[in-house]
Design a protein around this motif. Structure first.
Motif, short mmCIF file in Angstrom:
data_model
loop_
_atom_site.label_atom_id
_atom_site.label_comp_id
_atom_site.label_asym_id
_atom_site.label_seq_id
_atom_site.Cartn_x
_atom_site.Cartn_y
_atom_site.Cartn_z
N VAL A 1 -0.08 28.14 -34.19
CA VAL A 1 0.30 26.94 -34.54
C VAL A 1 1.47 27.13 -35.43
O VAL A 1 1.44 27.71 -36.08
CB VAL A 1 -0.52 26.00 -35.06
CG1 VAL A 1 -0.22 24.57 -35.19
CG2 VAL A 1 -2.12 25.86 -34.33
N THR A 2 2.74 26.38 -34.88
CA THR A 2 3.91 26.32 -35.75
C THR A 2 4.01 24.94 -36.50
O THR A 2 4.05 24.28 -35.80
CB THR A 2 5.16 26.70 -34.71
OG1 THR A 2 4.90 27.97 -34.27
CG2 THR A 2 6.18 26.63 -35.75
N PHE A 3 4.38 25.15 -37.53
CA PHE A 3 4.37 23.90 -38.45
C PHE A 3 6.01 23.43 -38.23
O PHE A 3 6.95 24.43 -38.57
CB PHE A 3 4.12 23.80 -39.68
CG PHE A 3 4.17 22.42 -40.65
CD1 PHE A 3 3.49 21.48 -40.64
CD2 PHE A 3 5.64 22.27 -41.17
CE1 PHE A 3 3.81 20.23 -41.33
CE2 PHE A 3 5.76 21.14 -41.88
CZ PHE A 3 4.84 20.11 -41.85
N VAL A 4 6.26 22.18 -37.77
CA VAL A 4 7.78 21.76 -37.68
C VAL A 4 8.09 20.82 -38.75
O VAL A 4 7.33 19.73 -38.57
CB VAL A 4 8.11 21.24 -36.26
CG1 VAL A 4 9.49 20.80 -36.13
CG2 VAL A 4 7.59 22.07 -35.14
N PRO A 5 8.97 21.04 -39.73
CA PRO A 5 9.23 20.03 -40.68
C PRO A 5 9.78 18.90 -40.10
O PRO A 5 10.98 19.17 -39.49
CB PRO A 5 10.08 20.72 -41.70
CG PRO A 5 9.78 22.13 -41.40
CD PRO A 5 9.48 22.31 -39.79
N ALA A 6 9.47 17.81 -40.28
CA ALA A 6 10.28 16.48 -39.59
C ALA A 6 10.98 15.76 -40.85
O ALA A 6 10.83 15.87 -42.00
CB ALA A 6 9.19 15.74 -38.97
N GLN A 7 12.00 14.85 -40.55
CA GLN A 7 12.73 14.04 -41.49
C GLN A 7 12.10 12.61 -41.21
O GLN A 7 11.75 12.42 -40.07
CB GLN A 7 14.19 14.19 -41.17
CG GLN A 7 14.82 15.65 -41.70
CD GLN A 7 14.70 16.58 -40.66
OE1 GLN A 7 14.91 16.30 -39.41
NE2 GLN A 7 14.26 17.70 -41.04
N ASP A 8 12.47 11.77 -42.27
CA ASP A 8 12.11 10.44 -42.40
C ASP A 8 13.14 9.71 -41.79
O ASP A 8 14.45 10.13 -42.00
CB ASP A 8 11.86 9.95 -43.75
CG ASP A 8 10.35 9.77 -43.72
OD1 ASP A 8 9.78 9.29 -42.88
OD2 ASP A 8 9.88 9.55 -45.03
N PRO A 9 13.07 8.57 -40.68
CA PRO A 9 12.05 8.20 -40.08
C PRO A 9 11.57 9.19 -39.06
O PRO A 9 12.38 9.67 -38.46
CB PRO A 9 12.13 6.89 -39.84
CG PRO A 9 13.50 6.99 -39.46
CD PRO A 9 14.15 7.84 -40.53
N ILE A 10 10.18 9.67 -39.04
CA ILE A 10 9.57 10.57 -38.13
C ILE A 10 10.00 10.19 -36.62
O ILE A 10 10.25 11.10 -35.88
CB ILE A 10 8.32 11.03 -38.51
CG1 ILE A 10 7.94 12.38 -37.48
CG2 ILE A 10 7.35 9.86 -38.08
CD1 ILE A 10 6.59 12.99 -38.15
#
Length: 459
Positions: free
Chosen positions: A91-100
């Motif tokens: 599993v890879t965590f993908v950092p997201a920006q707001d608004p997602i």
């Protein structure tokens, strides 16, 4: 989408929950701060025995997107590591920006959507369904939700009666944290009413410390300030009507709430850095500057949810001793109980994605992150002993015992364009109001204009 949580409930239900929370926090005068939690013999992040059956997924690869950063992201990665250990998936965590939703839109347009996303608004879940992005949860995930969640928490993750979201994380957004030394020096007492809060603020100011840090650079804490005042003052029925834009933002009840809010925001000396400084203060800083500087910090109090503990942890202050908390005071007949949360939603349907959401809906996953602190789960089968201190345990107990008698964050129920986009809609309008708290009518007009455009109705 309007869930059962959005139905009208009497004042007494909200009052009962607020009373429970107040009593719980009153018992939380100290916390151990030890690594061994409540005599469980387990260290933070240690796992418990499996309560959920997961398939073997050797070789499967998954991407999970969320806007979480810092300690919150690091702690969630430990949960994902446990899933990897149990299933053999990667599993890879993908950092997201707001608004997602915008972030996901660009990923989907590029043909690279994550398998699962953690969405912080029911409005975003509905939008993902309407765009054809979200996939319904499978039988195993739905079964896990039914076993571990109250009906209200299940319903807030539904769209048109179908389960799309599993609420992995909750927040109690009706809390005010304070620097214990500052309160002691000022002779201030924990307030139970809005007037008592103003009195405590004056006492803190008179002692030489600015009363409040306000995270004005981030629009979302400002919406939470408004929602607590509005729910307490106008009541649950009006709250639900405004959340659905069935009444206009030009309604007299909104004027009353903004006028009340201006009693604090309108006092330059009550805000760290004044209105201008508040508008340059991001949420993490609003917390850390309240709990650094000994008995002369930049502010004595900061408003926000239970997750404030993550940021307090970045200072040398200890929750329960140096940093204490009280429920948001009653402005009207009863104290407010506003909650929020993040739901796991599947964007690429697969055996592995369904298994991950099933895991996130289990007490196994939530218990791991609960032990790490700064996290609250709506999962009723997470043992209270998993939470790392007495304050967090009591907040969790209050949330679970509240059942369905709470209100979900109003801005999170709104269309993303109004309630969840930096620099636009309610976030921007309340930043403008913080800049000029004397212009209540102007703020109402802007809020109504933006709400009408986002909801596609005139109220």
């Amino acid at each position: 989408m309007h869930s059962k949580i959005s139905t009208c409930r009497p004042h007494r239900a909200v009052t009962a929950v607020a009373a429970l929370l107040a009593g719980a926090l009153a018992l939380s005068a100290c916390s151990s701060g030890d690594d061994d939690k409540e005599g469980t013999g387990q260290k933070p992040g240690a796992t418990t025995g499996s309560t959920v059956s997961l398939p073997k997924l050797d070789g499967a690869k998954l991407e999970v997107a969320a806007v979480w950063t810092g300690g919150e992201q690091a702690n969630f990665k430990k949960v994902l590591a446990e899933f990897e250990k149990r299933t053999g998936a990667s599993v890879t965590f993908v950092p997201a920006q707001d608004p997602i939703i915008n972030f996901l839109g660009s990923k989907i347009a590029g043909g690279q959507p994550p398998d699962v996303a953690l969405l912080p608004q029911p409005g975003a879940i509905k939008q993902a369904v309407q765009k054809g992005w979200a996939k319904p949860l499978g039988a195993e995930a739905v079964k896990e939700l039914a076993k571990n969640y109250s009906q209200g928490w299940q319903d807030i993750g539904k769209v048109d009666g179908k389960q799309y979201g599993a609420y992995y994380k909750a927040a109690n957004k009706s809390l005010i944290w304070y620097n214990t030394q500052v309160f002691e020096n000022a002779g201030a007492k924990e307030p139970k009413t809005w007037q008592e809060l103003l009195t405590a603020s004056q006492a803190v100011y008179d002692s030489g410390v600015t009363p409040f840090s306000v995270a004005g650079a981030d629009g979302w804490p400002l919406t939470d300030w408004f929602e607590n005042i509005y729910l307490s003052q106008a009541g649950p029925q009006k709250y639900d009507q405004l959340a659905q834009h069935k009444i206009k933002w030009t309604d007299p009840s909104v004027k009353q709430a903004l006028t009340t809010l201006a009693q604090l925001w309108g006092k330059k000396d009550y805000l760290a850095g004044g209105q201008k400084g508040a508008l340059q203060t991001e949420f993490p800083q609003s917390v850390t500057q309240t709990f650094t500087g000994g008995d002369q910090p930049k502010s004595g109090m900061v408003y926000e949810g239970d997750f404030v503990q993550v940021n307090i942890g970045e200072t040398k202050s200890k929750v329960g001793t140096d940093a204490k908390v009280f429920p948001f005071p009653a402005v009207g007949d009863s104290a407010p109980v506003v909650s929020g949360g993040d739901a796991a939603v599947i964007l690429k349907d697969s055996k592995a994605a369904q298994a991950l959401v099933t895991f996130l809906a289990s007490p196994d996953a939530a218990t791991i992150q609960a032990r790490l602190g700064g996290y609250l789960s709506p999962n009723k089968n997470v043992p209270l002993s998993a939470y790392p201190n007495a304050v967090q345990q009591k907040i969790a107990k209050a949330l679970i015992e509240a059942g369905d008698d709470f209100r979900f964050d109003m801005s999170d129920q709104a269309p993303q364009a109004f309630g969840g986009t930096p620099g636009k809609g309610e976030w921007k309008d309340l930043q403008d109001f913080l800049r000029n708290p004397g212009d209540v009518a102007g703020a109402q007009a802007k809020l109504e204009r933006d709400a009408a455009a986002a909801y596609g109705n005139g109220g």
